[in-house]
Design an enzyme around this catalytic site. Structure first.
Site, PDB file in Angstrom:
ATOM      1  N   GLY A  81      -4.827   9.324  -1.294  1.00  0.00           N
ATOM      2  CA  GLY A  81      -3.607   9.697  -2.019  1.00  0.00           C
ATOM      3  C   GLY A  81      -2.367   9.059  -1.410  1.00  0.00           C
ATOM      4  O   GLY A  81      -2.306   8.813  -0.208  1.00  0.00           O
ATOM      5  N   ARG A 145      -9.886   5.559  -3.741  1.00  0.00           N
ATOM      6  CA  ARG A 145     -10.679   6.518  -2.970  1.00  0.00           C
ATOM      7  C   ARG A 145     -12.128   6.075  -2.772  1.00  0.00           C
ATOM      8  O   ARG A 145     -12.984   6.898  -2.450  1.00  0.00           O
ATOM      9  CB  ARG A 145     -10.646   7.886  -3.662  1.00  0.00           C
ATOM     10  CG  ARG A 145      -9.270   8.570  -3.634  1.00  0.00           C
ATOM     11  CD  ARG A 145      -9.383  10.046  -3.957  1.00  0.00           C
ATOM     12  NE  ARG A 145      -8.087  10.713  -4.002  1.00  0.00           N
ATOM     13  CZ  ARG A 145      -7.465  11.219  -2.935  1.00  0.00           C
ATOM     14  NH1 ARG A 145      -8.023  11.130  -1.758  1.00  0.00           N
ATOM     15  NH2 ARG A 145      -6.299  11.810  -3.066  1.00  0.00           N
ATOM     16  N   ASP A 176     -10.917  11.462   6.226  1.00  0.00           N
ATOM     17  CA  ASP A 176     -12.149  10.793   5.786  1.00  0.00           C
ATOM     18  C   ASP A 176     -12.056   9.275   5.972  1.00  0.00           C
ATOM     19  O   ASP A 176     -13.009   8.634   6.422  1.00  0.00           O
ATOM     20  CB  ASP A 176     -12.435  11.098   4.309  1.00  0.00           C
ATOM     21  CG  ASP A 176     -13.041  12.491   4.143  1.00  0.00           C
ATOM     22  OD1 ASP A 176     -13.785  12.916   5.047  1.00  0.00           O
ATOM     23  OD2 ASP A 176     -12.756  13.146   3.121  1.00  0.00           O
ATOM     24  N   LYS A 202      -2.430   9.033   7.777  1.00  0.00           N
ATOM     25  CA  LYS A 202      -1.680   9.283   6.548  1.00  0.00           C
ATOM     26  C   LYS A 202      -2.194  10.518   5.839  1.00  0.00           C
ATOM     27  O   LYS A 202      -3.401  10.742   5.843  1.00  0.00           O
ATOM     28  CB  LYS A 202      -1.846   8.066   5.621  1.00  0.00           C
ATOM     29  CG  LYS A 202      -1.344   8.243   4.249  1.00  0.00           C
ATOM     30  CD  LYS A 202      -2.402   7.960   3.168  1.00  0.00           C
ATOM     31  CE  LYS A 202      -3.464   9.008   3.074  1.00  0.00           C
ATOM     32  NZ  LYS A 202      -4.270   8.964   1.846  1.00  0.00           N
ATOM     33  N   THR A 203      -1.379  11.325   5.294  1.00  0.00           N
ATOM     34  CA  THR A 203      -1.658  12.309   4.250  1.00  0.00           C
ATOM     35  C   THR A 203      -0.520  13.306   4.201  1.00  0.00           C
ATOM     36  O   THR A 203      -0.103  13.838   5.247  1.00  0.00           O
ATOM     37  CB  THR A 203      -2.997  13.076   4.389  1.00  0.00           C
ATOM     38  OG1 THR A 203      -3.064  14.037   3.333  1.00  0.00           O
ATOM     39  CG2 THR A 203      -3.218  13.797   5.707  1.00  0.00           C
ATOM     40  N   ASP A 205      -0.775  16.110   3.186  1.00  0.00           N
ATOM     41  CA  ASP A 205      -1.339  17.442   3.434  1.00  0.00           C
ATOM     42  C   ASP A 205      -1.106  17.932   4.869  1.00  0.00           C
ATOM     43  O   ASP A 205      -1.190  19.117   5.148  1.00  0.00           O
ATOM     44  CB  ASP A 205      -2.855  17.440   3.163  1.00  0.00           C
ATOM     45  CG  ASP A 205      -3.168  17.227   1.693  1.00  0.00           C
ATOM     46  OD1 ASP A 205      -2.230  17.034   0.920  1.00  0.00           O
ATOM     47  OD2 ASP A 205      -4.361  17.254   1.320  1.00  0.00           O
TER      48      ASP A 205
HETATM   49  P1  FBP Z   1      -5.137  12.350   0.814  1.00  0.00           P
HETATM   50  O1  FBP Z   1      -5.836  13.381   1.635  1.00  0.00           O
HETATM   51  O2  FBP Z   1      -5.982  11.226   0.414  1.00  0.00           O
HETATM   52  O3  FBP Z   1      -3.872  11.903   1.490  1.00  0.00           O
HETATM   53  O4  FBP Z   1      -4.653  13.024  -0.553  1.00  0.00           O
HETATM   54  C1  FBP Z   1      -4.114  14.279  -0.562  1.00  0.00           C
HETATM   55  C2  FBP Z   1      -3.706  14.743  -1.940  1.00  0.00           C
HETATM   56  O5  FBP Z   1      -2.362  14.425  -2.193  1.00  0.00           O
HETATM   57  C3  FBP Z   1      -3.983  16.230  -2.067  1.00  0.00           C
HETATM   58  O6  FBP Z   1      -2.868  16.980  -1.690  1.00  0.00           O
HETATM   59  C4  FBP Z   1      -4.371  16.366  -3.509  1.00  0.00           C
HETATM   60  O7  FBP Z   1      -5.278  17.423  -3.705  1.00  0.00           O
HETATM   61  C5  FBP Z   1      -5.076  15.077  -3.803  1.00  0.00           C
HETATM   62  O8  FBP Z   1      -4.485  14.117  -2.961  1.00  0.00           O
HETATM   63  C6  FBP Z   1      -4.932  14.653  -5.241  1.00  0.00           C
HETATM   64  O9  FBP Z   1      -5.689  13.512  -5.432  1.00  0.00           O
HETATM   65  P2  FBP Z   1      -5.550  12.511  -6.638  1.00  0.00           P
HETATM   66  O10 FBP Z   1      -4.371  11.635  -6.338  1.00  0.00           O
HETATM   67  O11 FBP Z   1      -6.812  11.742  -6.598  1.00  0.00           O
HETATM   68  O12 FBP Z   1      -5.324  13.307  -7.880  1.00  0.00           O
END
Ligand code: FBP
Length: 552
Positions: A81, A145, A176, A202-203, A205
């Site tokens: 993400g 992803r 991951d 990165k994230t 979250d």
């Molecule tokens: P990452 O862990 O890859 O940084 O993504 C986190 C996130 O933003 C979550 O908060 C959310 O649940 C998810 O990505 C949403 O994913 P997508 O962009 O595939 O809809």
């Protein structure tokens, strides 16, 4: 292309580096600490990573290096993400690489890890990099992803990198993706591929953190963006005094985003998934508690308020968590059968019939829309996509029902008008705050120094982040020391441990000590928009979480 005035000004912003990284690049050398150990499963990890387990933590200091000036081609990939600051990681790698040797080249793999497998890449020239400095998004090269997890895929990565003389790969990703980076580093070492792999944390979250990674980038900007929006809604509801706003906030598993936003805005209710799991709360108990708060405020004539709901909540409610685990298993085992069913109604009926016991009861008790959302496609890691489950609406529906019952019992005499919101994608590509712009640029610059020091299997680590940038420390941590073994798809796999909210930590305790007052009395804070230019107290402050965790 037309640029906004802010974008033009942000191009000119020079990110702040830690003092050590401001030295001439040829005068920065690694200092090695003691060899490292993972917190658990050491024996198994050592045998899975014979070439990269136990390496020392590294910090950079002043000295003279004879390797930084070597000409080198580096590849970079954005994974997962979006998170504000990704472009600055790339700018940091680029600037360090060119400062070390102007003939060196940076290549960006397009569309995430699949870009490596598909040999889809572009050279990141100064012109390209300059047009993305200090901007949000991952659009410079895109993200994806795709998981790189088989021997064939590792061999393909080596083949593609070799064909472009790429001797190092920087993987910008979450837990991951950095796990995959460590596996790839080990494979490249084992096969003498001569390609280094370095990760960057990165994230939005905020769940990729430990003693060496104080925060993952993007968390700062995303939480400040959501907090601005929550503050605006609080002011709206405080003005109109007629709505309860239920706001779901991103964060796939951990509730760090929700907790940080709660500290920044002081809403009436903020749910924390980790607490729900720890107390083994049922959906009904959560609903009753929200309804009680609404009724108590209503008795004071205040039929309005704000409830924050973490995105991951649904999986942390023990009864729903077991249901999701059962459904995941069912959809994996009988995938062909399930794929043949077209209509949602039939999918729901099929699942209901295939489940039994408590899980069947819980599934049947949920509204049809939520049942259908629980059956939507899994992500590439086999997880239910919680961003697509409308937990905020589920709670509104159930709270409404509970308030009706309370009305009949005479325990609620007010009105319950509601609005629902989901803040997630709004924050992932915002212009990075000064903190994220500085942090990301430092992470990238530092990543290059790890490469030029001949290291592999490390994650770029910049610490002491609650102090001003010049006091930040720069170095690297072996990814294997952040790993443990976890059950994934029926097998024990090495993974970086996700950092959930610690219920005995200072951040949660600070929130828990204040929340009853916020529930009863309107104590809203309105943080306003992120400021990029102005006094450091307004523009450069890190999050409350970072400050509390570092004892400030
Ligand atoms: P990452 O862990 O890859 O940084 O993504 C986190 C996130 O933003 C979550 O908060 C959310 O649940 C998810 O990505 C949403 O994913 P997508 O962009 O595939 O809809």
């Amino acid at each position: 292309m037309k640029y906004s005035p802010l974008q033009i000004e942000r191009y000119k912003y020079q990110p702040k580096l830690p003092t050590i990284l401001r030295e001439n690049i040829h005068s920065i050398v690694p200092e090695f600490g003691d060899s490292t150990e993972a917190k658990s499963d050491q024996r198994e990890l050592k045998s899975l990573f014979p070439n990269t387990y136990g390496m020392p933590v590294v910090s950079f200091k002043k000295g003279s290096s004879d390797t930084t000036s070597n000409q080198i081609n580096v590849g970079v990939v954005l994974s997962g993400g979006q998170a504000p600051g990704g472009h600055n990681v790339i700018a940091g790698i680029f600037d360090a690489l060119k400062a070390a040797n102007p003939k060196s080249k940076l290549y960006g793999f397009l569309g995430g890890p699949s870009g490596i497998l598909d040999d889809d890449l572009m050279e990141l020239t100064r012109e390209v990099v300059d047009s993305y400095r200090n901007t949000g998004g991952f659009d410079i090269i895109g993200s994806g992803r795709t998981k790189i997890e088989s021997e064939d895929q590792y061999a393909r990565c080596a083949e593609v990198c070799r064909s472009h003389n790429i001797e190092a790969l920087v993987v910008i990703g979450g837990d991951d993706s950095n796990t995959n980076a460590a596996v790839l580093a080990e494979y490249f070492r084992q096969t003498d591929a001569g390609i280094a792999v370095i990760g960057a944390p990165k994230t939005i979250d905020g769940d990729l953190k430990n003693e060496h990674i104080e925060v993952s980038f993007g968390f700062d900007t995303a939480t400040k963006t959501y907090a601005e929006l929550i503050g605006n809604i609080q002011r709206d509801t405080n003005s109109a005094r007629k709505y309860w706003h239920f706001i779901k906030l991103m964060g796939r598993s951990a509730s760090h985003i929700c907790l940080e936003c709660a500290l920044q805005t002081q809403p009436n209710v903020a749910l924390i998934s980790e607490e729900v799991a720890e107390k083994r709360q049922t959906l009904a108990e959560i609903v009753n508690s929200i309804a009680d708060t609404i009724a108590a405020r209503s008795r004071k004539g205040e039929d309005y308020g704000v409830v924050l709901v973490p995105e991951g909540l649904i999986e942390f409610i023990p009864e729903v968590g077991s249901l999701i685990a059962k459904v995941n298993d069912l959809l994996a085992r009988r995938s062909d059968e399930f794929a043949g069913i077209e209509q949602n109604e039939e999918k729901i009926a099929w699942t209901e019939a295939a489940l039994d016991g408590k899980e069947q009861d819980v599934f049947s008790s949920l509204p049809k829309e939520i049942q259908a959302q629980l059956l939507m496609d899994r992500d590439p890691h086999g997880n239910v996509q919680v961003s697509r489950i409308e937990t905020e609406k589920l709670l509104i529906q159930m709270v409404e029902q509970r308030l009706k019952e309370m009305k009949q019992e005479g325990a609620f005499t007010g009105t319950f008008s509601h609005q629902s919101h989901f803040f997630g994608y709004e924050g992932r590509c915002a212009f990075p705050s000064n903190f994220d712009a500085d942090y990301c640029y430092s992470l990238g610059y530092n990543a290059f120094l790890l490469i030029s020091s001949g290291l592999t299997g490390y994650i770029s680590s910049v610490t002491n982040l609650s102090a001003p940038a010049e006091q930040w420390k720069a170095g690297g941590v072996p990814i294997t020391m952040m790993m443990n073994l976890e059950q994934r798809h029926g097998e024990k796999k090495p993974v970086i441990k996700k950092a959930l909210v610690e219920l005995d930590g200072r951040t949660f305790s600070t929130f828990a000590a204040a929340r009853d007052i916020w529930a009863a009395e309107t104590s809203y804070i309105f943080p306003g928009a992120i400021q990029y230019f102005g006094p450091a107290e307004v523009c450069d402050q890190p999050t409350r979480t970072l400050q509390l965790e570092s004892g400030r």
